[in-house]
Enzyme design. Structure first.
Site, short mmCIF file in Angstrom:
data_model
loop_
_atom_site.label_atom_id
_atom_site.label_comp_id
_atom_site.label_asym_id
_atom_site.label_seq_id
_atom_site.Cartn_x
_atom_site.Cartn_y
_atom_site.Cartn_z
N ASP A 38 0.86 -1.18 0.00
CA ASP A 38 0.00 0.00 0.00
C ASP A 38 0.89 1.23 0.00
O ASP A 38 1.73 1.40 0.90
CB ASP A 38 -0.86 -0.05 1.28
CG ASP A 38 -1.87 1.06 1.33
OD1 ASP A 38 -1.67 2.12 0.68
OD2 ASP A 38 -2.87 0.89 2.05
N ILE A 39 0.70 2.08 -0.97
CA ILE A 39 1.60 3.23 -1.08
C ILE A 39 1.46 4.18 0.10
O ILE A 39 2.41 4.89 0.45
CB ILE A 39 1.39 3.95 -2.43
CG1 ILE A 39 2.63 4.79 -2.74
CG2 ILE A 39 0.12 4.79 -2.43
CD1 ILE A 39 2.79 5.13 -4.19
N ASN A 52 -6.59 12.72 -10.53
CA ASN A 52 -7.31 13.15 -11.73
C ASN A 52 -7.09 14.67 -11.86
O ASN A 52 -6.58 15.30 -10.93
CB ASN A 52 -8.78 12.75 -11.69
CG ASN A 52 -9.49 13.37 -10.51
OD1 ASN A 52 -9.50 14.59 -10.37
ND2 ASN A 52 -10.06 12.54 -9.66
N ASP A 62 -5.80 7.33 -5.30
CA ASP A 62 -6.08 8.72 -4.92
C ASP A 62 -6.93 8.77 -3.65
O ASP A 62 -6.60 9.47 -2.67
CB ASP A 62 -6.83 9.38 -6.10
CG ASP A 62 -6.87 10.89 -6.05
OD1 ASP A 62 -6.31 11.46 -5.10
OD2 ASP A 62 -7.45 11.49 -6.97
N SER A 145 -2.11 5.35 -14.04
CA SER A 145 -3.01 5.16 -15.19
C SER A 145 -3.44 3.73 -15.44
O SER A 145 -4.23 3.49 -16.35
CB SER A 145 -2.41 5.71 -16.50
OG SER A 145 -2.50 7.11 -16.56
N THR A 146 -2.94 2.77 -14.65
CA THR A 146 -3.24 1.37 -14.98
C THR A 146 -4.49 0.82 -14.28
O THR A 146 -4.82 -0.35 -14.46
CB THR A 146 -2.06 0.45 -14.65
OG1 THR A 146 -1.88 0.42 -13.23
CG2 THR A 146 -0.79 0.91 -15.33
N GLY A 147 -5.15 1.66 -13.49
CA GLY A 147 -6.37 1.22 -12.82
C GLY A 147 -7.58 1.71 -13.60
O GLY A 147 -7.84 1.26 -14.72
N TYR A 149 -7.97 4.25 -15.27
CA TYR A 149 -7.61 4.85 -16.57
C TYR A 149 -7.20 3.81 -17.62
O TYR A 149 -6.93 4.15 -18.76
CB TYR A 149 -6.53 5.91 -16.39
CG TYR A 149 -7.03 7.24 -15.83
CD1 TYR A 149 -8.36 7.42 -15.47
CD2 TYR A 149 -6.16 8.32 -15.68
CE1 TYR A 149 -8.80 8.63 -14.96
CE2 TYR A 149 -6.61 9.54 -15.19
CZ TYR A 149 -7.93 9.70 -14.82
OH TYR A 149 -8.37 10.91 -14.34
P1 ADP Z 1 -5.58 5.67 -12.47
O1 ADP Z 1 -6.86 6.44 -12.51
O2 ADP Z 1 -4.36 6.53 -12.74
O3 ADP Z 1 -5.65 4.45 -13.32
P2 ADP Z 1 -6.02 4.06 -10.06
O4 ADP Z 1 -5.96 4.52 -8.65
O5 ADP Z 1 -7.35 3.61 -10.57
O6 ADP Z 1 -5.41 5.26 -10.94
O7 ADP Z 1 -5.00 2.88 -10.28
C1 ADP Z 1 -3.61 3.06 -10.39
C2 ADP Z 1 -2.89 1.90 -9.75
O8 ADP Z 1 -2.88 2.07 -8.34
C3 ADP Z 1 -3.56 0.54 -9.98
O9 ADP Z 1 -2.53 -0.39 -10.31
C4 ADP Z 1 -4.17 0.20 -8.64
O10 ADP Z 1 -4.23 -1.20 -8.42
C5 ADP Z 1 -3.17 0.84 -7.72
N1 ADP Z 1 -3.58 1.12 -6.33
C6 ADP Z 1 -4.81 1.32 -5.83
N2 ADP Z 1 -4.74 1.57 -4.51
C7 ADP Z 1 -3.42 1.54 -4.17
C8 ADP Z 1 -2.67 1.70 -2.97
N3 ADP Z 1 -3.27 1.98 -1.79
N4 ADP Z 1 -1.33 1.58 -3.03
C9 ADP Z 1 -0.69 1.32 -4.19
N5 ADP Z 1 -1.34 1.15 -5.35
C10 ADP Z 1 -2.68 1.25 -5.33
#
Ligand code: ADP
Length: 198
Positions: A38-39, A52, A62, A145-147, A149
């Site tokens: 988890d970041i 966004n 986000d 962008s890989t979620g 987006y």
């Molecule tokens: P975007 O809109 O840029 O695609 P997202 O948040 O939907 O952003 O996804 C971007 C990446 O972040 C995805 O690989 C998702 O699995 C990942 N992600 C979601 N929550 C977390 C977190 N708490 N820590 C790290 N990565 C996360």
């Protein structure tokens, strides 16, 4: 939290000069690491938020960052006036362990012919430029962008790694940490790092 096998392979005492994936020491001082986790929990100088363009919060990473940082983060974001795709803006980290958050809107994937690769590269480059300006030595980044987006993870990872290496070559950074939310994503990062060493 699981750490990447590649990171764990770094030789004791040589980490600062370890260049991941090459199997050899190199002249550069920084390193790339891959972790599953988890970041919001990362103990680094700055974390990157895949935001966004409003910079006013959203879902995915986000939302997680805003929840963990507390309402002061949204209050500061309101003063920033948003950000264009590929741009990056800095706030404080508030309740996070990281001192700063670097917010960047990556591109929405529209099939790949609308400049998405260039825009994603610009997002990463902008984040590293901001990191340099604030003197961050360690930066943790999600797979921008890989979620929601929908940018394909393999292509996105190639871009992320290329831009990270450029930033490390420019100096000033000790660690670029890719934080993957899933084992599958972490495996892609490890594969890309191993396939194109250096
Ligand atoms: P975007 O809109 O840029 O695609 P997202 O948040 O939907 O952003 O996804 C971007 C990446 O972040 C995805 O690989 C998702 O699995 C990942 N992600 C979601 N929550 C977390 C977190 N708490 N820590 C790290 N990565 C996360």
């Amino acid at each position: 939290m699981l750490r990447s096998a590649v990171r764990d392979a770094a030789p004791a005492g040589g980490r600062r000069r370890w260049r991941e994936g090459t199997g050899k020491r190199a002249g550069m001082t920084g390193r790339i690491t891959v972790v599953e986790g988890d970041i919001t929990e990362q103990d680094v100088d700055a974390i990157v938020n895949a935001a966004n363009p409003s910079l006013l919060g959203g879902g995915g990473v986000d939302g997680a960052i805003h929840r963990a940082a507390g309402p002061e983060l949204l209050a500061e974001c309101r003063t920033l006036g948003g950000a264009a795709t590929g741009e990056a803006k800095v706030t404080r980290g508030y309740r996070l362990r990281a001192r700063y958050v670097i917010h960047t809107p990556g591109p929405v994937w529209r099939g790949g012919r609308a400049g998405e690769p260039e825009l994603l590269a610009r997002s990463y480059a902008s984040c590293f430029a901001r990191a340099r300006e604030i003197g961050a030595r360690s930066v943790a980044l999600p797979a921008i962008s890989t979620g929601a987006y929908r940018f394909p993870i393999e292509a996105a990872t190639v871009i992320a790694v290329r831009e990270a290496r450029r930033a490390l070559d420019a100096g000033g950074l000790e660690e670029v940490r890719f934080v993957c939310f899933t084992r599958r994503d972490a495996d892609v990062y490890r594969r890309v790092l191993a396939a194109a060493p250096g």
